[in-house]
Each structure stands twice: as C-alpha cells, then as structure tokens.
Design a protein around this motif. Structure first.
Motif, PDB file in Angstrom:
ATOM      1  N   ALA A 144      39.408  65.880  63.140  1.00 33.37           N
ATOM      2  CA  ALA A 144      38.191  65.035  63.623  1.00 33.37           C
ATOM      3  C   ALA A 144      38.827  63.672  64.123  1.00 33.37           C
ATOM      4  N   GLN A 201      37.108  60.918  66.502  1.00 34.46           N
ATOM      5  CA  GLN A 201      36.500  59.672  65.923  1.00 34.46           C
ATOM      6  C   GLN A 201      37.258  58.479  66.387  1.00 34.46           C
ATOM      7  N   GLN A 228      27.760  58.228  53.303  1.00 27.20           N
ATOM      8  CA  GLN A 228      26.780  59.323  53.687  1.00 27.20           C
ATOM      9  C   GLN A 228      25.264  58.791  54.045  1.00 27.20           C
ATOM     10  N   LEU A 286      30.722  70.929  55.509  1.00 26.61           N
ATOM     11  CA  LEU A 286      32.054  70.266  55.547  1.00 26.61           C
ATOM     12  C   LEU A 286      32.210  69.511  57.027  1.00 26.61           C
ATOM     13  N   GLN A 303      29.691  68.416  58.457  1.00 24.58           N
ATOM     14  CA  GLN A 303      28.826  67.229  58.184  1.00 24.58           C
ATOM     15  C   GLN A 303      29.629  66.085  57.840  1.00 24.58           C
ATOM     16  N   VAL A 304      30.265  65.993  56.592  1.00 22.22           N
ATOM     17  CA  VAL A 304      30.816  65.040  55.993  1.00 22.22           C
ATOM     18  C   VAL A 304      32.067  64.453  56.613  1.00 22.22           C
ATOM     19  N   SER A 305      32.864  65.493  57.292  1.00 18.98           N
ATOM     20  CA  SER A 305      34.091  64.958  58.004  1.00 18.98           C
ATOM     21  C   SER A 305      33.813  64.738  59.480  1.00 18.98           C
ATOM     22  N   TRP A 306      32.939  65.243  60.302  1.00 17.82           N
ATOM     23  CA  TRP A 306      32.689  65.156  61.604  1.00 17.82           C
ATOM     24  C   TRP A 306      31.597  64.240  61.879  1.00 17.82           C
ATOM     25  N   THR A 326      29.161  62.700  60.004  1.00 17.73           N
ATOM     26  CA  THR A 326      28.765  61.079  59.478  1.00 17.73           C
ATOM     27  C   THR A 326      29.554  60.088  60.336  1.00 17.73           C
TER      28      THR A 326
END
Lengths: 275, 172
Positions: free
Chosen positions: A47, A51, A122, B18, B20-23, B25
C-alpha cells in the motif's frame, strides 16, 4: 440470533474493559494479532506507494498556498541564522549544566528501536497507531515513542511483533512538561482540536510566551518517575492567556510531530532493562 | 446459507478487514475514509439475507478489532445490527436494481457513524459534533457511496443469486 450476537458483543466489550492486559481476551487477541501481523506488514508494504502517491497529490494542492508563506519565512530565517550562531554556543553550555542538574541524561540511558507505522488511527475518537515492533524487539508497555521532530506517544499494548502506541494527541494521553526557556512546569494534554495540545497546570506567575519550546520534564514525584526522559521536544507555544477566575494559565501548544504523516517512529527502550 | 458461502464470506471479510486497516484508513478525506468492511457487509447481507448478514457483521467486527488491536467487541456491536438490517432490507427489494445497495450503504454509514460516536462517548472518548458529522460522516458517506455499487457487483459474481431467485428478479 441478531440480539444474541449483540449481547455477546456487549459482553466482549465489558470483559475486555474489566480484565487486566494479561487477561484471556487480551491474550487471545495478541495471539490472533501475531498471526495477522505478517499479512498486515505485507499489505502495508504494497500500500505504501499508493499512499505516497495519494499524499503527494493532496500535498501538491496545498503547496501553492504554502509557497508564498515559505518565501517570507526563508528571509526571516536567514536573519535568524546569524543570531543562532551566538545562541548555539550559549545553548551548549546551558545544556551541559541542565543535564548535570537533571541527572538523567537523554539519550544515553536509552536504546532506539526504529520501526514503521503499520496501522494509522482508525477513528477520530482514539489517536492510536500500531507499529511493527513488539516484545521480541525489547519493546514494553509505557515505552516512549518519538520521531526526529519530537514526542509521538507511548506504548500501551505489546504483542511479539507489534505494539499499540497511544499518541500524545489522544484524550487519554498526558506528559509532564516544561517550557525550555523559562522552566515553567506543567502537564501536556490534548487540546481543543485534534491537532493541538494544551499545557495545563502552569502557575499564573510563570513566564511563558508564544514561540517558546515545550519539552518533556522527566519529573519525578515521590517514587513515581515520568515515563519520558527529560528534554524530548513536544511542541511550540502557540498562545498564552489567563483569566482572573482561572487557577492556571491557558497555554495552547502546536505539536512538532506531524501526526497526519506518521510513517516511521523510534521506540525508546531503556538500556538497563534491555541489558 | 451453504457451507461454501460461509467459508467464502469468512475469508473475504478477514481479507477486507486487513485491507481496511492497511489500505483504506490512510486514505483520508477530511477525517473520513472509505469503509470497505461496511460496504462489503451490506452487499453480502443484501444478497444472502438477515441471518447471513448478522453472523457476517459479528465476524467482520471481530476481524476488524483484532486486526487493529482495538477493543474486542466494539465493532461487532455496531456491525451485527447493520448486517441484520441490511439483510432485512434486501428481502424487501429487488436484487438487480442499483438503488438498494446505495440506500443500504448510506443508511449503514449513518448508523455506524452515529452509533460509533455514542458508544465512544459512553466510554469517555468524545469528539466534537462538528468533527463527527462534518469531518467524518459526510466524507465517509460520499466515499462509501462511490464504492457501494462496484463492490455489490463484484459480490454478486462471488455470491451468485440462486436460479429460482433470479427468475423472480426477472419477473419483478
């Protein structure tokens, strides 16, 4: 069925809050996390380029406005450099004296564990990140976490390969601090907005001015020692005010760490303990 | 609910948690970010009904809390009713129309945003109303709506509607 699972969720939340960090649910979560961590590390690595591309685009949009402001700052800083040369010499002498007076020297007592941020905060309610270093690297609960800019937070939970870090901007965070220039002491807490801090409990008689640097005090109260070593920069004083009805000064501090782009951090591990 | 469906959904929701938390958010608009877990859950519940949605919601919440080292049960508390409701909503709507996923995701996002604010407030972790509504809820809603239909289409391929139901859909 739905009601049963909602009740089960409520029971989980209740037990999770009531049990200690060594309790059964925490332990089960730690085991599950240590299984998931390699996948999270892989996902984070894949990612990262995306990002960065996203961050680059959003930065570009705000860069135009910043450019004019920065031109003015450069001019001011040029003048400042000359003044700083003299101050640096004075600072060296004062630092030696302060370190002697404070006893505990930073960073001599600590080892550094450099690590990546795996999971960003989060929700807006909790300012916590998960980093890719854990108990196998020597990281323990309450270890301070810093960046080259200054204090980021403290470790609140540890698994073998990862750790949860509560950022200094979280409502539950606090750090004993002092104003470097005047030695006015207080406690740094989360401020009124997500990206500001308050320096609370500073006596109204203390001298504090905008632009002053706030650092960790490393204070010891009785047998309780501060979690943070002395001298880690926290932020710059933004505004100072006081009212007759207040017991203490109202001081807003702008953190030095950019929490929106927190990718790499350093966990400070005490040498004595690691050895 | 067939064992194959349950197995596929278990793996899919774990993967999505997974992601969701890595990509998802880190992609922030305001203070909001796309909620892949909710969008996937709503899609699954629309396709497979309230029972499937309820269990999927509970599992998705657990996976999310474990992956993010969060408070265990907190996400399940909100996602379980969301899955149940989306399943019930799916029973009363036609599955070939693009509107039910959009409506269900929109309502699910509002439920999760407000529910999350209330739960965190009760736990003593408040945030200002302007942050929750303007900073988080509105951008999250917009991002989730963008994702809703593509994710639903993808889920329809992974969880195809049974032949008899498909005929009913065509008749409707």
């Amino acid at each position: 069925m739905a009601l049963g699972l909602v009740i089960l969720s409520l029971a989980l939340v209740t037990v999770y809050f009531r049990e200690s960090s060594g309790g059964a649910l925490h332990e089960a979560q730690r085991i599950a996390v240590s299984i998931l961590t390699p996948f999270e590390v892989a996902a984070e690595r894949v990612a990262r380029p995306f990002q960065d591309a996203y961050g680059w685009t959003t930065d570009l949009l705000s860069a135009k406005d910043e450019n004019e402001e920065l031109q003015k700052e450069v001019e001011a800083l040029r003048q400042q450099v000359v003044a700083n040369e003299t101050a640096a010499q004075e600072n060296e002498e004062l630092k030696e004296l302060l370190q002697f007076v404070r006893g505990k020297e930073f960073p001599d007592d600590f080892d550094h564990v450099a690590t990546r941020v795996l999971i960003q905060p989060q929700t807006v309610f909790r300012h916590e990140v998960v980093v890719a270093a854990g108990s196998s690297d020597g990281v323990r609960v309450d270890d301070p976490v810093v960046t080259p800019e200054g204090l980021a937070g403290t470790v609140t939970e540890v698994t073998p390969n990862s750790a949860k870090v509560r950022l200094i901007t979280d409502p539950q965070s606090a750090a004993s601090a002092l104003v470097l220039e005047t030695q006015a002491a207080g406690i740094v807490l989360r401020g009124p907005s997500d990206e500001s801090l308050d320096l609370d409990r500073v006596a109204k008689t203390a001298r504090v001015e905008p632009g002053n640097i706030v650092v960790t005090s490393g204070a010891r109260v009785g047998k309780y020692e501060s979690l943070f070593p002395y001298g880690i920069p926290i932020g710059l004083v933004e505004s100072v005010s006081q009212r007759d009805v207040d017991l203490f000064k109202r001081i807003q501090v702008a953190p030095l760490v950019d929490f929106d782009s927190l990718h790499e951090v350093v966990v400070l591990v005490e040498k004595r303990r690691k050895g | 609910m067939t064992p194959a469906d349950a197995l596929k959904a278990t793996g899919l929701l774990l993967l999505v948690a997974l992601l969701q938390v890595s990509w998802a958010t880190p992609i922030e608009v305001g203070s909001g970010h796309p909620d892949l877990v909710l969008v996937t859950l709503v899609g699954l519940a629309l396709l497979r009904g309230p029972l499937f949605g309820t269990i999927a919601g509970f599992w998705a919440g657990l996976a999310l809390d474990v992956a993010s080292l969060g408070t265990l049960g907190l996400s399940s508390l909100l996602l379980t009713p969301a899955g149940y409701w989306a399943g019930r909503f799916g029973e009363g709507t036609t599955r070939s129309s693009p509107y039910p996923p959009l409506v269900a995701v929109a309502l699910g996002t509002v439920w999760l945003g407000l529910g999350s604010a209330i739960v965190h407030f009760m736990l003593g972790e408040g945030a200002s109303a302007s942050t929750v509504l303007g900073g988080v809820l509105v951008p999250t809603l917009a991002l989730n709506l963008l994702l809703a239909y593509p994710v639903y289409r993808l889920l329809r391929r992974i969880f195809p509607i049974a032949a008899r139901e498909r005929r009913e859909v065509i008749l409707v």
